[in-house]
Design a protein around this motif. Structure first.
Motif, PDB file in Angstrom:
ATOM      1  N   GLY A  86      33.573   7.622  41.236  1.00  8.67           N
ATOM      2  CA  GLY A  86      33.750   7.958  39.828  1.00  8.67           C
ATOM      3  C   GLY A  86      32.743   7.320  38.905  1.00  8.67           C
ATOM      4  O   GLY A  86      32.986   7.200  37.709  1.00  8.67           O
ATOM      5  N   ILE A  87      31.594   6.924  39.431  1.00  9.15           N
ATOM      6  CA  ILE A  87      30.543   6.336  38.608  1.00  9.15           C
ATOM      7  C   ILE A  87      29.282   7.144  38.843  1.00  9.15           C
ATOM      8  O   ILE A  87      28.877   7.374  39.976  1.00  9.15           O
ATOM      9  CB  ILE A  87      30.286   4.867  38.994  1.00  9.15           C
ATOM     10  N   GLY A  88      28.659   7.614  37.773  1.00 13.64           N
ATOM     11  CA  GLY A  88      27.435   8.398  37.911  1.00 13.64           C
ATOM     12  C   GLY A  88      27.292   9.400  36.793  1.00 13.64           C
ATOM     13  O   GLY A  88      27.630   9.107  35.650  1.00 13.64           O
ATOM     14  N   ARG A  89      26.794  10.579  37.142  1.00  9.51           N
ATOM     15  CA  ARG A  89      26.596  11.643  36.158  1.00  9.51           C
ATOM     16  C   ARG A  89      27.304  12.896  36.634  1.00  9.51           C
ATOM     17  O   ARG A  89      27.291  13.214  37.805  1.00  9.51           O
ATOM     18  CB  ARG A  89      25.106  11.901  35.982  1.00  9.51           C
ATOM     19  N   LYS A  90      27.921  13.585  35.678  1.00  9.59           N
ATOM     20  CA  LYS A  90      28.647  14.809  36.013  1.00  9.59           C
ATOM     21  C   LYS A  90      28.499  15.801  34.877  1.00  9.59           C
ATOM     22  O   LYS A  90      28.384  15.423  33.727  1.00  9.59           O
ATOM     23  CB  LYS A  90      30.129  14.485  36.256  1.00  9.59           C
ATOM     24  N   ARG A  91      28.525  17.073  35.228  1.00  9.79           N
ATOM     25  CA  ARG A  91      28.408  18.133  34.223  1.00  9.79           C
ATOM     26  C   ARG A  91      29.791  18.563  33.763  1.00  9.79           C
ATOM     27  O   ARG A  91      30.734  18.625  34.554  1.00  9.79           O
ATOM     28  CB  ARG A  91      27.621  19.301  34.788  1.00  9.79           C
ATOM     29  N   PHE A  92      29.894  18.868  32.473  1.00  9.81           N
ATOM     30  CA  PHE A  92      31.150  19.308  31.881  1.00  9.81           C
ATOM     31  C   PHE A  92      30.876  20.456  30.922  1.00  9.81           C
ATOM     32  O   PHE A  92      29.800  20.555  30.345  1.00  9.81           O
ATOM     33  CB  PHE A  92      31.817  18.178  31.079  1.00  9.81           C
TER      34      PHE A  92
END
Length: 179
Positions: A86-92
């Protein structure tokens, strides 16, 4: 248009252009046809003042910009790194969605966030992406980077905060249901 109004507009553009970087001015010079005559006049003066108004320099910059855009569109995968903890980069998000039934593609805006414990915290960029609409398909192609879509950012933060509050509320009620 009255000469004094036109002169004031040129001065306003000149002040604005003085604050811009050389790169920003050269980008404007690549899109001259979109500028008003007063803006073009002020742009020419600022480019000349900085001695960056040669056609050779402008054509070099045009080539660099095309290469930069091609590299950005070729490597969208590095934008979507997501760590299993749950640590990093994610698109939303999926704003301004346009679907084309003829080609089966959809185009929309997505914002990339730095996430901590799967919660979107810091927006790092908004992109216009395109994908083929198919079952379980997540392959997307980045078309261009656009300024942050703050409306989309606020909606995502609101949904994340609401979800967190519901989760906290459920954990508080859980002991009551178990006894």
């Amino acid at each position: 248009m009255k000469p004094n109004i036109r002169c004031a507009e040129i001065q306003d553009f000149a002040k604005e252009y003085e604050r811009k970087t050389d790169e920003e001015l050269l980008r404007l010079a690549l899109e001259r046809e979109q500028l008003r005559p007063e803006a073009n006049f002020a742009l020419d003066n600022e480019l000349a003042r900085r001695r960056i108004n040669s056609t050779e320099l402008l054509s070099e910059f045009r080539e660099e910009e095309e290469q930069r855009k091609q590299e950005l569109s070729r490597d969208p995968g590095s934008l979507f790194v997501f760590h299993p903890y749950g640590i990093g980069r994610k698109r939303f998000g999926k704003a301004d969605r346009v679907y084309s039934p003829e080609t089966g593609t959809e185009r929309f805006k997505r914002t990339i966030f730095f996430v901590l414990f799967w919660l979107p915290l810091i927006p790092t960029g908004t992109f216009i992406v395109e994908r083929k609409r198919a079952l379980l398909s997540s392959e997307m192609r980045v078309l261009e980077k656009v300024p942050l879509d703050w409306e989309q950012v606020l909606k995502i933060w609101l949904i994340a905060a609401s979800s967190l509050l519901v989760l906290i509320w459920l954990f508080k009620l859980l002991p009551r249901f178990l006894t």
